[in-house]
Design a protein around this motif. Structure first.
Motif, PDB file in Angstrom:
ATOM      1  N   THR A  73      23.111  37.145  28.990  1.00 40.58           N
ATOM      2  CA  THR A  73      24.290  38.485  29.281  1.00 40.58           C
ATOM      3  C   THR A  73      23.745  38.918  27.794  1.00 40.58           C
ATOM      4  N   HIS A  74      24.493  40.335  28.021  1.00 41.10           N
ATOM      5  CA  HIS A  74      24.310  40.378  26.800  1.00 41.10           C
ATOM      6  C   HIS A  74      25.700  40.454  26.092  1.00 41.10           C
ATOM      7  N   TYR A  75      26.323  40.244  26.852  1.00 40.43           N
ATOM      8  CA  TYR A  75      27.142  39.442  25.835  1.00 40.43           C
ATOM      9  C   TYR A  75      28.527  38.227  26.677  1.00 40.43           C
ATOM     10  N   ALA A  76      29.553  37.786  26.083  1.00 39.24           N
ATOM     11  CA  ALA A  76      29.979  37.578  25.742  1.00 39.24           C
ATOM     12  C   ALA A  76      31.394  36.695  25.378  1.00 39.24           C
ATOM     13  N   VAL A  77      32.417  36.002  25.931  1.00 41.97           N
ATOM     14  CA  VAL A  77      33.328  35.676  25.407  1.00 41.97           C
ATOM     15  C   VAL A  77      33.612  34.458  25.577  1.00 41.97           C
ATOM     16  N   ALA A  92      23.495  31.107  26.488  1.00 43.07           N
ATOM     17  CA  ALA A  92      22.918  31.678  27.710  1.00 43.07           C
ATOM     18  C   ALA A  92      23.292  33.198  27.602  1.00 43.07           C
ATOM     19  N   LEU A  93      23.363  33.782  26.313  1.00 42.93           N
ATOM     20  CA  LEU A  93      23.319  34.855  25.983  1.00 42.93           C
ATOM     21  C   LEU A  93      21.947  35.643  26.078  1.00 42.93           C
ATOM     22  N   ARG A  94      21.302  36.379  26.033  1.00 42.93           N
ATOM     23  CA  ARG A  94      19.617  37.474  26.096  1.00 42.93           C
ATOM     24  C   ARG A  94      19.023  37.465  24.927  1.00 42.93           C
ATOM     25  N   THR A 105      38.526  26.771  18.188  1.00 43.88           N
ATOM     26  CA  THR A 105      37.067  25.774  17.756  1.00 43.88           C
ATOM     27  C   THR A 105      36.865  24.684  16.959  1.00 43.88           C
ATOM     28  N   GLY A 106      36.991  23.684  17.080  1.00 47.24           N
ATOM     29  CA  GLY A 106      36.822  22.398  16.232  1.00 47.24           C
ATOM     30  C   GLY A 106      34.913  22.955  15.628  1.00 47.24           C
ATOM     31  N   GLU A 107      34.841  22.075  15.208  1.00 48.32           N
ATOM     32  CA  GLU A 107      33.163  22.024  14.509  1.00 48.32           C
ATOM     33  C   GLU A 107      32.228  21.932  15.449  1.00 48.32           C
ATOM     34  N   VAL A 108      31.763  23.004  15.474  1.00 47.26           N
ATOM     35  CA  VAL A 108      30.004  22.998  17.064  1.00 47.26           C
ATOM     36  C   VAL A 108      29.143  23.234  15.325  1.00 47.26           C
ATOM     37  N   THR A 109      27.659  22.412  15.693  1.00 51.85           N
ATOM     38  CA  THR A 109      26.705  22.684  15.194  1.00 51.85           C
ATOM     39  C   THR A 109      26.174  22.937  16.379  1.00 51.85           C
ATOM     40  N   PHE A 110      25.442  23.603  15.248  1.00 53.42           N
ATOM     41  CA  PHE A 110      23.834  25.287  16.078  1.00 53.42           C
ATOM     42  C   PHE A 110      22.590  24.394  15.331  1.00 53.42           C
ATOM     43  N   ASN A 111      21.643  24.809  15.750  1.00 56.28           N
ATOM     44  CA  ASN A 111      19.952  24.584  15.688  1.00 56.28           C
ATOM     45  C   ASN A 111      20.292  26.440  15.667  1.00 56.28           C
ATOM     46  N   VAL A 112      19.914  26.665  13.707  1.00 60.13           N
ATOM     47  CA  VAL A 112      20.665  28.498  13.498  1.00 60.13           C
ATOM     48  C   VAL A 112      19.070  28.561  13.259  1.00 60.13           C
ATOM     49  N   GLN A 113      18.301  28.305  13.295  1.00 57.78           N
ATOM     50  CA  GLN A 113      16.601  29.579  13.930  1.00 57.78           C
ATOM     51  C   GLN A 113      17.214  29.686  15.950  1.00 57.78           C
ATOM     52  N   LEU A 114      16.479  28.556  16.510  1.00 57.67           N
ATOM     53  CA  LEU A 114      17.140  28.147  17.320  1.00 57.67           C
ATOM     54  C   LEU A 114      17.804  28.801  18.151  1.00 57.67           C
ATOM     55  N   ASP A 115      19.280  28.633  17.981  1.00 56.55           N
ATOM     56  CA  ASP A 115      19.987  29.139  18.874  1.00 56.55           C
ATOM     57  C   ASP A 115      20.291  30.825  18.256  1.00 56.55           C
ATOM     58  N   ILE A 116      20.174  31.510  17.702  1.00 54.20           N
ATOM     59  CA  ILE A 116      20.459  32.108  16.846  1.00 54.20           C
ATOM     60  C   ILE A 116      19.739  33.227  16.178  1.00 54.20           C
ATOM     61  N   MET A 117      18.605  33.219  15.005  1.00 57.79           N
ATOM     62  CA  MET A 117      18.203  33.770  14.544  1.00 57.79           C
ATOM     63  C   MET A 117      17.584  33.804  15.024  1.00 57.79           C
ATOM     64  N   GLY A 118      16.462  33.016  16.163  1.00 55.51           N
ATOM     65  CA  GLY A 118      15.410  33.221  16.849  1.00 55.51           C
ATOM     66  C   GLY A 118      15.468  34.379  17.809  1.00 55.51           C
ATOM     67  N   GLU A 119      16.185  34.753  17.615  1.00 58.18           N
ATOM     68  CA  GLU A 119      16.943  35.950  18.947  1.00 58.18           C
ATOM     69  C   GLU A 119      17.481  37.140  18.505  1.00 58.18           C
ATOM     70  N   GLY A 120      18.128  37.281  17.964  1.00 56.01           N
ATOM     71  CA  GLY A 120      18.657  37.907  16.892  1.00 56.01           C
ATOM     72  C   GLY A 120      19.884  38.216  17.403  1.00 56.01           C
ATOM     73  N   LYS A 121      20.813  37.254  17.390  1.00 56.57           N
ATOM     74  CA  LYS A 121      22.069  36.537  18.772  1.00 56.57           C
ATOM     75  C   LYS A 121      22.943  37.011  18.063  1.00 56.57           C
ATOM     76  N   SER A 122      24.423  37.010  18.121  1.00 60.21           N
ATOM     77  CA  SER A 122      25.918  37.556  17.394  1.00 60.21           C
ATOM     78  C   SER A 122      26.644  36.725  17.379  1.00 60.21           C
ATOM     79  N   VAL A 123      27.411  35.858  16.923  1.00 60.11           N
ATOM     80  CA  VAL A 123      28.539  34.801  16.788  1.00 60.11           C
ATOM     81  C   VAL A 123      29.693  35.631  15.737  1.00 60.11           C
ATOM     82  N   VAL A 124      31.136  35.788  16.364  1.00 55.49           N
ATOM     83  CA  VAL A 124      32.003  36.378  15.973  1.00 55.49           C
ATOM     84  C   VAL A 124      32.974  35.728  16.611  1.00 55.49           C
ATOM     85  N   GLY A 125      33.902  35.944  15.658  1.00 51.08           N
ATOM     86  CA  GLY A 125      35.223  35.600  15.391  1.00 51.08           C
ATOM     87  C   GLY A 125      36.538  36.464  15.993  1.00 51.08           C
TER      88      GLY A 125
END
Length: 183
Positions: A73-77, A92-94, A105-125
């Motif tokens: 998806t382009h976006y998620a909520v 599940a983001l593109r 949300t409590g503590e969440v562990t991301f692999n920053v490279q694989l989950d976010i940076m590698g595809e330029g994804k954004s996580v916003v509060g």
């Protein structure tokens, strides 16, 4: 901000998630995926604008969303605040997709490279919709009057003596937002 033709997934079909879904429909999203564990809420999601519904207990949500949207998806909520669901919403983001985290949300562990940076994804509060109430509330009222934002479909009224039933109906998903009347 979603544009006409974009895809979005809404994680959790409570009052916040269903409101976000109605907003996505107003914004013109072409694919609106609702993810929830209560079938009754998924049925309501279909009535309120979801183009696809997924029961998170019975399917591989990430795989199904990527199939439905041809890559994510382009976006998620994310409204649940449940750690594995938060991770699903990111995964599940593109590429270049954005997820808005609105659930506490409590503590969440991301692999920053694989989950976010590698595809330029954004996580916003997002807090309280990131809206200016004096501008936003009149818009919501206008959408309601036009039949585009039927928030009254999300509530159920109970007399105070029915408090246990209200809790049970909320727990089993048969009502989204129980409201007690106190005489």
């Amino acid at each position: 901000m979603p544009r006409p033709g974009d895809s979005i997934a809404i994680y959790g079909c409570g009052a916040v998630g269903l409101s976000a879904m109605m907003a996505a429909k107003i914004a013109g999203c072409s694919t609106i995926v609702a993810v929830e564990v209560h079938d009754s809420r998924l049925e309501l999601a279909k009535e309120l604008g979801a183009t696809h519904v997924l029961n998170g207990k019975t399917v591989d949500v990430i795989s199904e969303i990527k199939k439905i949207t041809n890559g994510g998806t382009h976006y998620a909520v994310e409204t649940t605040g449940v750690t594995p669901v938060v991770l699903q919403s990111v995964r599940a983001l593109r590429a270049l997709g954005t997820v808005a985290i609105v659930g506490a949300t409590g503590e969440v562990t991301f692999n920053v490279q694989l989950d976010i940076m590698g595809e330029g994804k954004s996580v916003v509060g997002v807090v309280e919709g990131d809206a200016v109430p004096q501008l936003f509330i009149p818009k919501l009222i206008s959408y309601y009057k036009e039949g585009k934002f039927p928030f009254d479909r999300l509530v159920g009224f109970y007399e105070f003596e029915q408090i246990n039933q209200a809790f049970e109906d909320s727990k089993n998903g048969s009502v989204v937002k129980p409201i007690l009347r106190i005489s």
